[in-house]
Write a protein that holds these residues in place. Structure first.
Motif, PDB file in Angstrom:
ATOM      1  N   UNK A 118       2.657  -5.977  14.741  1.00  0.00           N
ATOM      2  CA  UNK A 118       1.837  -4.790  14.974  1.00  0.00           C
ATOM      3  C   UNK A 118       2.733  -3.616  15.370  1.00  0.00           C
ATOM      4  N   UNK A 119       2.440  -2.454  14.844  1.00  0.00           N
ATOM      5  CA  UNK A 119       3.217  -1.257  15.192  1.00  0.00           C
ATOM      6  C   UNK A 119       3.063  -0.949  16.675  1.00  0.00           C
ATOM      7  N   UNK A 120       4.123  -0.438  17.261  1.00  0.00           N
ATOM      8  CA  UNK A 120       4.056   0.039  18.640  1.00  0.00           C
ATOM      9  C   UNK A 120       4.564   1.465  18.675  1.00  0.00           C
ATOM     10  N   UNK A 121       4.221   2.182  19.732  1.00  0.00           N
ATOM     11  CA  UNK A 121       4.495   3.614  19.798  1.00  0.00           C
ATOM     12  C   UNK A 121       5.559   3.946  20.840  1.00  0.00           C
ATOM     13  N   UNK A 122       6.454   4.861  20.457  1.00  0.00           N
ATOM     14  CA  UNK A 122       7.369   5.476  21.414  1.00  0.00           C
ATOM     15  C   UNK A 122       6.919   6.932  21.543  1.00  0.00           C
ATOM     16  N   UNK A 123       7.703   7.748  22.203  1.00  0.00           N
ATOM     17  CA  UNK A 123       7.317   9.158  22.347  1.00  0.00           C
ATOM     18  C   UNK A 123       7.207   9.885  21.011  1.00  0.00           C
ATOM     19  N   UNK A 124       8.072   9.553  20.072  1.00  0.00           N
ATOM     20  CA  UNK A 124       8.131  10.313  18.821  1.00  0.00           C
ATOM     21  C   UNK A 124       7.762   9.506  17.576  1.00  0.00           C
ATOM     22  N   UNK A 125       7.730   8.155  17.665  1.00  0.00           N
ATOM     23  CA  UNK A 125       7.545   7.335  16.472  1.00  0.00           C
ATOM     24  C   UNK A 125       6.568   6.191  16.680  1.00  0.00           C
ATOM     25  N   UNK A 126       5.956   5.788  15.562  1.00  0.00           N
ATOM     26  CA  UNK A 126       5.338   4.477  15.451  1.00  0.00           C
ATOM     27  C   UNK A 126       6.402   3.591  14.824  1.00  0.00           C
ATOM     28  N   UNK A 127       6.593   2.398  15.368  1.00  0.00           N
ATOM     29  CA  UNK A 127       7.608   1.478  14.866  1.00  0.00           C
ATOM     30  C   UNK A 127       6.918   0.190  14.420  1.00  0.00           C
ATOM     31  N   UNK A 128       7.111  -0.164  13.146  1.00  0.00           N
ATOM     32  CA  UNK A 128       6.522  -1.384  12.585  1.00  0.00           C
ATOM     33  C   UNK A 128       7.659  -2.348  12.245  1.00  0.00           C
ATOM     34  N   UNK A 129       7.812  -3.441  13.010  1.00  0.00           N
ATOM     35  CA  UNK A 129       8.907  -4.390  12.781  1.00  0.00           C
ATOM     36  C   UNK A 129       8.576  -5.445  11.717  1.00  0.00           C
ATOM     37  N   UNK A 130       9.586  -5.758  10.913  1.00  0.00           N
ATOM     38  CA  UNK A 130       9.527  -6.858   9.962  1.00  0.00           C
ATOM     39  C   UNK A 130      10.722  -7.754  10.282  1.00  0.00           C
ATOM     40  N   UNK A 131      10.464  -8.999  10.636  1.00  0.00           N
ATOM     41  CA  UNK A 131      11.527  -9.946  11.008  1.00  0.00           C
ATOM     42  C   UNK A 131      11.733 -10.936   9.884  1.00  0.00           C
ATOM     43  N   UNK A 132      12.983 -11.006   9.395  1.00  0.00           N
ATOM     44  CA  UNK A 132      13.347 -11.942   8.326  1.00  0.00           C
ATOM     45  C   UNK A 132      14.257 -12.997   8.937  1.00  0.00           C
ATOM     46  N   UNK A 133      13.796 -14.238   8.979  1.00  0.00           N
ATOM     47  CA  UNK A 133      14.542 -15.333   9.591  1.00  0.00           C
ATOM     48  C   UNK A 133      15.390 -16.011   8.516  1.00  0.00           C
ATOM     49  N   UNK A 134      16.691 -16.061   8.762  1.00  0.00           N
ATOM     50  CA  UNK A 134      17.629 -16.600   7.774  1.00  0.00           C
ATOM     51  C   UNK A 134      18.561 -17.607   8.419  1.00  0.00           C
TER      52      UNK A 134
END
Length: 138
Positions: A118-134
């Motif tokens: 789920x996206x989370x918010x900082x002061x200036x951005x929404x950040x949407x993480x995608x984790x690739x496990x290798x």
């Protein structure tokens, strides 16, 4: 000859560079500088603890890691969250389960389907993480 860790990163980096998103996003590499404005993708490589497979001291070992790809979107009331979720889905599809990437004779395998958070918010951005496990067996 590069180290196993460097070869892992170079194989992953080449795969990221082959990523075609719609709309296209600039990539910020580790130690890179983010664009002054606009949406971008940040790439981070997180190495995990090496796991010994065999008793022999010269046997191959499992070298897991997480390729963390994060979409940074400026806070904007006009853009729906679904836009970034769609981009995250495109990124995840680019790293299918069991896909292999190779550099310098070292092969990196995607362990399972990437995780989109789920996206989370900082002061200036929404950040949407995608984790690739290798993992690499070397």
């Amino acid at each position: 000859m590069p180290s196993i860790e460097t070869s892992q990163w170079m194989a992953l980096k080449a795969r990221i560079q082959s990523l075609t998103l719609s709309p296209a996003l600039p990539v910020v590499w580790p130690k890179g500088v983010a664009p002054a404005s606009g949406k971008y993708l940040r790439a981070d490589w997180v190495l995990n603890r090496v796991q010994r497979r065999a008793v022999s001291s010269d046997g191959a070992q499992i070298r897991p890691g997480i390729l963390q790809l994060s979409i940074f979107s400026p806070i904007s009331p006009s853009e729906a969250a679904e836009v970034d979720m769609e981009l995250a889905g495109q990124i995840a599809e680019h790293f299918p389960t069991d896909h292999r990437m190779t550099f310098g004779g070292v092969s990196v395998r995607v362990q399972r389907a990437p995780s989109i958070s789920q996206a989370y918010r900082t002061d200036a951005y929404w950040i949407t993480p995608v984790s690739v496990f290798v993992e690499t067996l070397a």
